[in-house]
Design a protein around this motif. Structure first.
Motif, PDB file in Angstrom:
ATOM      1  N   ASP A   1      -1.728  -9.561   7.058  1.00  0.00           N
ATOM      2  CA  ASP A   1      -2.397  -7.990   5.540  1.00  0.00           C
ATOM      3  C   ASP A   1      -1.083  -7.484   5.232  1.00  0.00           C
ATOM      4  OD1 ASP A   1      -4.770  -9.398   5.050  1.00  0.00           O
ATOM      5  OD2 ASP A   1      -5.908  -7.380   5.518  1.00  0.00           O
ATOM      6  N   VAL A   2      -1.084  -7.426   3.476  1.00  0.00           N
ATOM      7  CA  VAL A   2       0.422  -6.516   3.168  1.00  0.00           C
ATOM      8  C   VAL A   2      -0.300  -5.724   3.022  1.00  0.00           C
ATOM      9  CG1 VAL A   2       2.761  -5.928   1.831  1.00  0.00           C
ATOM     10  CG2 VAL A   2       1.764  -8.219   3.036  1.00  0.00           C
ATOM     11  N   LEU A   3      -0.192  -3.898   3.435  1.00  0.00           N
ATOM     12  CA  LEU A   3      -0.753  -3.338   2.876  1.00  0.00           C
ATOM     13  C   LEU A   3       0.069  -1.864   2.085  1.00  0.00           C
ATOM     14  CD1 LEU A   3      -2.573  -0.174   2.877  1.00  0.00           C
ATOM     15  CD2 LEU A   3      -0.970   1.127   4.464  1.00  0.00           C
ATOM     16  N   VAL A   4      -0.088  -1.705   0.686  1.00  0.00           N
ATOM     17  CA  VAL A   4       0.310  -1.608  -0.533  1.00  0.00           C
ATOM     18  C   VAL A   4       0.520   0.106  -0.817  1.00  0.00           C
ATOM     19  CG1 VAL A   4       1.559  -1.177  -2.998  1.00  0.00           C
ATOM     20  CG2 VAL A   4       1.173  -3.029  -1.191  1.00  0.00           C
ATOM     21  N   THR A   5       0.905   1.362  -0.650  1.00  0.00           N
ATOM     22  CA  THR A   5       0.372   2.258  -0.344  1.00  0.00           C
ATOM     23  C   THR A   5       0.471   2.879  -2.091  1.00  0.00           C
ATOM     24  OG1 THR A   5       1.784   3.193   0.304  1.00  0.00           O
ATOM     25  CG2 THR A   5       0.391   3.422   1.836  1.00  0.00           C
ATOM     26  N   GLY A   6       0.304   3.852  -2.204  1.00  0.00           N
ATOM     27  CA  GLY A   6       0.955   4.625  -3.685  1.00  0.00           C
ATOM     28  C   GLY A   6       0.223   3.344  -4.723  1.00  0.00           C
ATOM     29  N   ALA A   7      -0.484   2.616  -4.737  1.00  0.00           N
ATOM     30  CA  ALA A   7      -1.377   1.025  -5.071  1.00  0.00           C
ATOM     31  C   ALA A   7      -0.917   1.278  -7.122  1.00  0.00           C
ATOM     32  CB  ALA A   7      -2.152   0.176  -4.922  1.00  0.00           C
ATOM     33  N   ALA A   8      -1.619   2.787  -6.761  1.00  0.00           N
ATOM     34  CA  ALA A   8      -1.929   2.477  -9.071  1.00  0.00           C
ATOM     35  C   ALA A   8      -0.794   2.741  -9.468  1.00  0.00           C
ATOM     36  CB  ALA A   8      -3.267   3.521  -9.501  1.00  0.00           C
ATOM     37  N   GLY A   9      -0.479   3.173  -8.656  1.00  0.00           N
ATOM     38  CA  GLY A   9       1.590   3.765  -9.919  1.00  0.00           C
ATOM     39  C   GLY A   9       2.075   2.614 -10.175  1.00  0.00           C
ATOM     40  N   GLY A  10       3.511   2.949 -10.908  1.00  0.00           N
ATOM     41  CA  GLY A  10       4.203   1.450 -10.935  1.00  0.00           C
ATOM     42  C   GLY A  10       4.812   0.841  -9.759  1.00  0.00           C
ATOM     43  N   VAL A  11       5.990   0.601  -9.246  1.00  0.00           N
ATOM     44  CA  VAL A  11       6.071   1.155  -8.048  1.00  0.00           C
ATOM     45  C   VAL A  11       4.718  -0.095  -7.116  1.00  0.00           C
ATOM     46  CG1 VAL A  11       7.490   0.038  -5.800  1.00  0.00           C
ATOM     47  CG2 VAL A  11       8.306   2.149  -7.622  1.00  0.00           C
ATOM     48  N   GLY A  12       3.654   0.744  -6.973  1.00  0.00           N
ATOM     49  CA  GLY A  12       2.255  -0.718  -6.238  1.00  0.00           C
ATOM     50  C   GLY A  12       1.626  -1.577  -6.795  1.00  0.00           C
ATOM     51  N   SER A  13       1.506  -1.198  -8.236  1.00  0.00           N
ATOM     52  CA  SER A  13       1.055  -1.565  -8.809  1.00  0.00           C
ATOM     53  C   SER A  13       1.630  -3.191  -9.422  1.00  0.00           C
ATOM     54  CB  SER A  13       0.233  -1.044 -10.719  1.00  0.00           C
ATOM     55  OG  SER A  13       1.914  -0.726 -11.354  1.00  0.00           O
ATOM     56  N   LEU A  14       3.525  -2.315  -9.440  1.00  0.00           N
ATOM     57  CA  LEU A  14       4.059  -4.620  -9.474  1.00  0.00           C
ATOM     58  C   LEU A  14       4.069  -5.003  -7.961  1.00  0.00           C
ATOM     59  CD1 LEU A  14       5.902  -3.124 -12.285  1.00  0.00           C
ATOM     60  CD2 LEU A  14       4.552  -4.897 -13.119  1.00  0.00           C
ATOM     61  N   ALA A  15       4.228  -4.441  -7.050  1.00  0.00           N
ATOM     62  CA  ALA A  15       4.417  -4.756  -5.711  1.00  0.00           C
ATOM     63  C   ALA A  15       3.070  -5.756  -5.078  1.00  0.00           C
ATOM     64  CB  ALA A  15       4.942  -4.107  -5.122  1.00  0.00           C
ATOM     65  N   ILE A  16       1.881  -5.605  -6.047  1.00  0.00           N
ATOM     66  CA  ILE A  16       1.043  -5.688  -5.220  1.00  0.00           C
ATOM     67  C   ILE A  16       0.961  -7.306  -6.862  1.00  0.00           C
ATOM     68  CG2 ILE A  16      -1.704  -5.637  -6.171  1.00  0.00           C
ATOM     69  CD1 ILE A  16      -1.750  -2.709  -5.959  1.00  0.00           C
ATOM     70  N   ASN A  17       1.262  -7.302  -7.776  1.00  0.00           N
ATOM     71  CA  ASN A  17       0.950  -8.688  -8.410  1.00  0.00           C
ATOM     72  C   ASN A  17       2.393  -9.559  -7.681  1.00  0.00           C
ATOM     73  OD1 ASN A  17       2.518  -9.885 -11.542  1.00  0.00           O
ATOM     74  ND2 ASN A  17       0.037  -9.882 -10.981  1.00  0.00           N
ATOM     75  N   LEU A  18       3.147  -8.802  -7.544  1.00  0.00           N
ATOM     76  CA  LEU A  18       4.370 -10.021  -7.456  1.00  0.00           C
ATOM     77  C   LEU A  18       4.393 -10.026  -5.811  1.00  0.00           C
ATOM     78  CD1 LEU A  18       7.828  -8.296  -7.906  1.00  0.00           C
ATOM     79  CD2 LEU A  18       6.599  -9.595  -9.189  1.00  0.00           C
ATOM     80  N   LEU A  19       3.577  -9.693  -4.967  1.00  0.00           N
ATOM     81  CA  LEU A  19       3.030 -10.426  -3.798  1.00  0.00           C
ATOM     82  C   LEU A  19       1.880 -11.368  -3.508  1.00  0.00           C
ATOM     83  CD1 LEU A  19       2.762  -6.643  -1.323  1.00  0.00           C
ATOM     84  CD2 LEU A  19       5.121  -9.312  -1.426  1.00  0.00           C
ATOM     85  N   SER A  20       0.810 -10.525  -4.192  1.00  0.00           N
ATOM     86  CA  SER A  20       0.070 -11.742  -4.495  1.00  0.00           C
ATOM     87  C   SER A  20       0.391 -12.963  -5.471  1.00  0.00           C
ATOM     88  CB  SER A  20      -1.374 -11.301  -5.220  1.00  0.00           C
ATOM     89  OG  SER A  20      -1.015 -11.393  -6.546  1.00  0.00           O
ATOM     90  N   ARG A  21       1.526 -12.826  -6.112  1.00  0.00           N
ATOM     91  CA  ARG A  21       1.347 -14.354  -7.240  1.00  0.00           C
ATOM     92  C   ARG A  21       1.983 -15.188  -5.618  1.00  0.00           C
ATOM     93  NH1 ARG A  21       1.408 -15.198 -12.585  1.00  0.00           N
ATOM     94  NH2 ARG A  21       2.890 -15.521 -12.170  1.00  0.00           N
ATOM     95  N   ARG A  22       3.306 -14.832  -4.479  1.00  0.00           N
ATOM     96  CA  ARG A  22       3.604 -15.503  -3.683  1.00  0.00           C
ATOM     97  C   ARG A  22       2.659 -15.495  -2.144  1.00  0.00           C
ATOM     98  NH1 ARG A  22      10.161 -13.497  -3.022  1.00  0.00           N
ATOM     99  NH2 ARG A  22      11.084 -13.595  -4.113  1.00  0.00           N
ATOM    100  N   GLY A  23       1.932 -15.230  -2.744  1.00  0.00           N
ATOM    101  CA  GLY A  23       0.319 -15.435  -1.615  1.00  0.00           C
ATOM    102  C   GLY A  23      -0.130 -15.162  -0.167  1.00  0.00           C
ATOM    103  N   TYR A  24       1.002 -13.965  -0.467  1.00  0.00           N
ATOM    104  CA  TYR A  24      -0.250 -12.946   0.788  1.00  0.00           C
ATOM    105  C   TYR A  24      -1.089 -12.272   0.196  1.00  0.00           C
ATOM    106  CZ  TYR A  24       5.167 -12.475   1.711  1.00  0.00           C
ATOM    107  OH  TYR A  24       6.656 -12.695   1.569  1.00  0.00           O
ATOM    108  N   ARG A  25      -1.878 -12.150   0.420  1.00  0.00           N
ATOM    109  CA  ARG A  25      -2.795 -11.049   1.447  1.00  0.00           C
ATOM    110  C   ARG A  25      -3.037  -9.292   1.058  1.00  0.00           C
ATOM    111  NH1 ARG A  25      -7.466  -8.494   3.174  1.00  0.00           N
ATOM    112  NH2 ARG A  25      -9.548  -8.683   2.237  1.00  0.00           N
ATOM    113  N   VAL A  26      -3.012  -9.036  -0.531  1.00  0.00           N
ATOM    114  CA  VAL A  26      -2.697  -7.633  -0.405  1.00  0.00           C
ATOM    115  C   VAL A  26      -4.299  -6.914   0.039  1.00  0.00           C
ATOM    116  CG1 VAL A  26      -1.648  -5.891  -2.011  1.00  0.00           C
ATOM    117  CG2 VAL A  26      -0.371  -8.545  -1.963  1.00  0.00           C
ATOM    118  N   VAL A  27      -3.738  -5.778   0.374  1.00  0.00           N
ATOM    119  CA  VAL A  27      -4.426  -4.940   0.597  1.00  0.00           C
ATOM    120  C   VAL A  27      -3.578  -3.409  -0.326  1.00  0.00           C
ATOM    121  CG1 VAL A  27      -5.361  -2.820   2.195  1.00  0.00           C
ATOM    122  CG2 VAL A  27      -5.292  -5.773   2.676  1.00  0.00           C
ATOM    123  N   ALA A  28      -4.343  -3.295  -1.052  1.00  0.00           N
ATOM    124  CA  ALA A  28      -4.101  -1.857  -1.553  1.00  0.00           C
ATOM    125  C   ALA A  28      -4.883  -0.683  -1.590  1.00  0.00           C
ATOM    126  CB  ALA A  28      -4.491  -2.032  -3.312  1.00  0.00           C
TER     127      ALA A  28
END
Length: 324
Positions: free
Chosen positions: A146-173
């Protein structure tokens, strides 16, 4: 022209009528169409550090069309963006109707991305992309945990979630508003949403149960220390923010005993090659419909009022400033 200007240290910014941009400040003149409000902009708008020259037009993101160019790389009418590179800190930024900038920091906006979307991406999306590219470059694969993204609702976090998930990573926000933001973060690609409280206290043990194959952290301080203590052997953590603080109250044990890597994502001083690579990735991979869903738009006159909201974590996703 109208511009939001910081006039002195420790004083809130003001919306003023100012003169035209100084010709000595860059070889390209832009008609600014959009900017955005990042956490750093919130600090600058409130008069809380960041700015190191006065007076300065604020706005660390600039999106516009080329009005004049002394550079062979850009022509009148080109749609371009500038992220960081000292804008809004040591040189005039994007909260103005026109801006004169150095062509060395400009990037053409990919055809697939509108000018408003480029502003929504802004420094936050640029930083998130640098972080995602760093994980790939350091060998973090989607099957590595799993890839953890902290500050997930912020600008960096929300866009990192989208990019990571589209690359196939399982993301925990991780967010402070887990119940409220769960549906939103899941729509961006998060497989799981957890509360940030489990990371925000001082670390109880320098090594904790291994949970994360990698992480993208926007918080710093105790949060980053706990993330490091929970990262799996050989994992990678990308640090890009300091919302909780600039300190790192951790130990060397995760680095020595688990061979983890801590790397920074610096969007301000990123070289041109990385800027071009990041924006090409955004043009190819970012879910633009998801981007639109997390974007709010304000006018230049409403921008100063956003500072308190973003500094207290009450802004979700991205805020675009429509200037033209």
């Amino acid at each position: 022209m109208r511009a939001i200007v910081s006039h002195s240290e420790n004083q809130p910014a003001q919306l003023n009528e100012v003169g035209e941009p100084d010709r000595e400040s860059g070889d390209v003149l832009l008609e600014v169409t959009h900017s955005s409000v990042n956490f750093k902009d919130g600090l600058a708008l409130a008069g809380r550090g960041i700015v190191r020259r006065w007076p300065t037009v604020l706005g660390i993101d600039i999106v516009g069309t080329v009005a004049e160019s002394a550079s062979n790389a850009f022509s009148v009418g080109d749609r371009v963006t500038l992220n960081g590179a000292g804008a809004g800190e040591v040189r005039d930024g994007g909260f103005a109707e026109r801006a004169r900038v150095s062509s060395e920091s400009l990037i053409r906006i990919p055809d697939s991305i509108s000018s408003s979307q480029a502003a929504a991406i802004g420094t936050a999306g640029f930083t998130a992309t640098i972080a995602v590219l760093a994980l790939a470059d350091l060998g973090v694969l989607p099957d590595g945990g799993d890839v953890l993204v902290t500050g997930a609702a912020g600008g960096v976090g929300s866009l990192a979630i989208n990019l990571l998930s589209r690359r196939g990573y399982r993301v925990v926000a991780s967010t402070g508003r887990a119940a409220e933001q769960s549906a939103f973060l899941s729509s961006l690609g998060a497989a799981e949403v957890i509360d940030r409280s489990q990371f925000s206290d001082p670390i109880a043990h320098p090594l904790q149960r291994e949970r994360w194959g990698a992480a993208v952290d926007s918080i710093g301080s105790h949060t980053l220390a706990n993330v490091l203590a929970q990262t799996r052997y050989g994992g990678v953590v990308v640090s890009n923010g300091m919302a909780q603080g600039i300190d790192l109250p951790a130990t060397v044990l995760p680095f020595i005993l688990r061979a983890i890597t801590l790397v920074g994502a610096n969007s301000v001083d990123a070289p041109r090659g990385l800027r071009e690579r990041a924006w090409a990735t955004l043009g190819d991979e970012l879910d633009l419909q998801a981007l639109d869903s997390l974007t709010a738009v304000v006018g230049l006159g409403d921008t100063i009022a956003i500072a308190d909201e973003i500094l207290h974590g009450r802004i979700r996703g991205r805020t675009v400033v429509q200037i033209a």
